[in-house]
Design a protein around this motif. Structure first.
Motif, PDB file in Angstrom:
ATOM      1  N   LEU A   1     -39.553 -24.650  39.830  1.00  0.00           N
ATOM      2  CA  LEU A   1     -40.432 -25.061  38.742  1.00  0.00           C
ATOM      3  C   LEU A   1     -39.989 -24.355  37.468  1.00  0.00           C
ATOM      4  O   LEU A   1     -39.748 -23.144  37.473  1.00  0.00           O
ATOM      5  N   VAL A   2     -39.855 -25.102  36.392  1.00  0.00           N
ATOM      6  CA  VAL A   2     -39.491 -24.538  35.099  1.00  0.00           C
ATOM      7  C   VAL A   2     -40.723 -24.569  34.213  1.00  0.00           C
ATOM      8  O   VAL A   2     -41.368 -25.616  34.084  1.00  0.00           O
ATOM      9  N   ARG A   3     -41.043 -23.433  33.625  1.00  0.00           N
ATOM     10  CA  ARG A   3     -42.197 -23.327  32.728  1.00  0.00           C
ATOM     11  C   ARG A   3     -41.674 -23.126  31.309  1.00  0.00           C
ATOM     12  O   ARG A   3     -40.902 -22.195  31.043  1.00  0.00           O
ATOM     13  N   ILE A   4     -42.074 -24.017  30.418  1.00  0.00           N
ATOM     14  CA  ILE A   4     -41.691 -23.955  29.018  1.00  0.00           C
ATOM     15  C   ILE A   4     -42.963 -23.706  28.216  1.00  0.00           C
ATOM     16  O   ILE A   4     -43.939 -24.446  28.359  1.00  0.00           O
TER      17      ILE A   4
ATOM     18  N   TYR B   1     -38.661 -19.894  28.440  1.00  0.00           N
ATOM     19  CA  TYR B   1     -38.296 -20.685  29.608  1.00  0.00           C
ATOM     20  C   TYR B   1     -38.298 -19.728  30.773  1.00  0.00           C
ATOM     21  O   TYR B   1     -37.649 -18.678  30.739  1.00  0.00           O
ATOM     22  N   SER B   2     -39.038 -20.071  31.804  1.00  0.00           N
ATOM     23  CA  SER B   2     -39.023 -19.244  33.004  1.00  0.00           C
ATOM     24  C   SER B   2     -38.912 -20.151  34.217  1.00  0.00           C
ATOM     25  O   SER B   2     -39.486 -21.232  34.252  1.00  0.00           O
ATOM     26  N   TYR B   3     -38.118 -19.720  35.169  1.00  0.00           N
ATOM     27  CA  TYR B   3     -37.913 -20.457  36.405  1.00  0.00           C
ATOM     28  C   TYR B   3     -38.681 -19.745  37.508  1.00  0.00           C
ATOM     29  O   TYR B   3     -38.581 -18.521  37.652  1.00  0.00           O
ATOM     30  N   TRP B   4     -39.416 -20.527  38.287  1.00  0.00           N
ATOM     31  CA  TRP B   4     -40.256 -20.005  39.364  1.00  0.00           C
ATOM     32  C   TRP B   4     -39.918 -20.719  40.654  1.00  0.00           C
ATOM     33  O   TRP B   4     -39.535 -21.895  40.647  1.00  0.00           O
ATOM     34  N   ASP B   5     -40.089 -20.010  41.761  1.00  0.00           N
ATOM     35  CA  ASP B   5     -39.842 -20.633  43.069  1.00  0.00           C
ATOM     36  C   ASP B   5     -40.661 -21.904  43.231  1.00  0.00           C
ATOM     37  O   ASP B   5     -40.171 -22.912  43.721  1.00  0.00           O
ATOM     38  N   ASP B   6     -41.918 -21.828  42.798  1.00  0.00           N
ATOM     39  CA  ASP B   6     -42.818 -22.970  42.926  1.00  0.00           C
ATOM     40  C   ASP B   6     -44.074 -22.704  42.085  1.00  0.00           C
ATOM     41  O   ASP B   6     -44.201 -21.655  41.452  1.00  0.00           O
TER      42      ASP B   6
ATOM     43  N   VAL C   1     -42.241 -28.224  34.428  1.00  0.00           N
ATOM     44  CA  VAL C   1     -41.347 -29.353  34.711  1.00  0.00           C
ATOM     45  C   VAL C   1     -40.465 -29.021  35.906  1.00  0.00           C
ATOM     46  O   VAL C   1     -40.238 -27.851  36.220  1.00  0.00           O
ATOM     47  N   ASN C   2     -39.970 -30.066  36.537  1.00  0.00           N
ATOM     48  CA  ASN C   2     -39.020 -29.912  37.629  1.00  0.00           C
ATOM     49  C   ASN C   2     -37.624 -30.173  37.098  1.00  0.00           C
ATOM     50  O   ASN C   2     -37.376 -31.195  36.443  1.00  0.00           O
ATOM     51  N   LYS C   3     -36.701 -29.248  37.348  1.00  0.00           N
ATOM     52  CA  LYS C   3     -35.319 -29.438  36.919  1.00  0.00           C
ATOM     53  C   LYS C   3     -34.671 -30.489  37.797  1.00  0.00           C
ATOM     54  O   LYS C   3     -34.695 -30.397  39.016  1.00  0.00           O
ATOM     55  N   LEU C   4     -34.104 -31.502  37.165  1.00  0.00           N
ATOM     56  CA  LEU C   4     -33.440 -32.572  37.897  1.00  0.00           C
ATOM     57  C   LEU C   4     -31.928 -32.445  37.881  1.00  0.00           C
ATOM     58  O   LEU C   4     -31.264 -32.702  38.874  1.00  0.00           O
TER      59      LEU C   4
END
Length: 98
Positions: free
Chosen positions: A2-5, A53-58, A91-94
């Motif tokens: 999961l990407v958090r903007i 921008y932060s990336y999370w496991d879920d 958002v989900n990175k595609l």
């Protein structure tokens, strides 16, 4: 993943305060369980606008961070510096090309 903007808008006189606090807290955020990446961007045209921008496991990992004492401390401090309501997207990175 999961990407958090998050879009943050600051009064210009508060930018140094925000940047100093981000510098102090960034490793704590990055080391939160489930966090895989933390980035900070500044708008090229308007220096008072920033994006994290932060990336999370879920979503569960993100929500655990958002309910933590760390987040409460950071958000309580930071929200006093805003000149506009923050905006956030999950958002989900595609696709990612290197």
């Amino acid at each position: 993943m999961l990407v958090r903007i998050v879009k943050l808008s600051f009064h210009e006189e508060h930018i140094p305060t925000f940047l100093a606090q981000f510098e102090q807290m960034k490793s704590h955020i990055r080391n939160s369980p489930g966090n895989r990446l933390l980035e900070l961007y500044q708008d090229a045209q308007n220096p008072g606008i920033f994006f994290t921008y932060s990336y999370w496991d879920d979503e569960t990992a993100l929500n655990q961070y958002r309910q933590s004492a760390l987040f409460d401390e950071i958000w309580t401090f930071t929200k006093k510096l805003f000149n506009d309501k923050p905006e956030a997207w999950s958002v989900n990175k595609l696709v990612s090309l290197q």
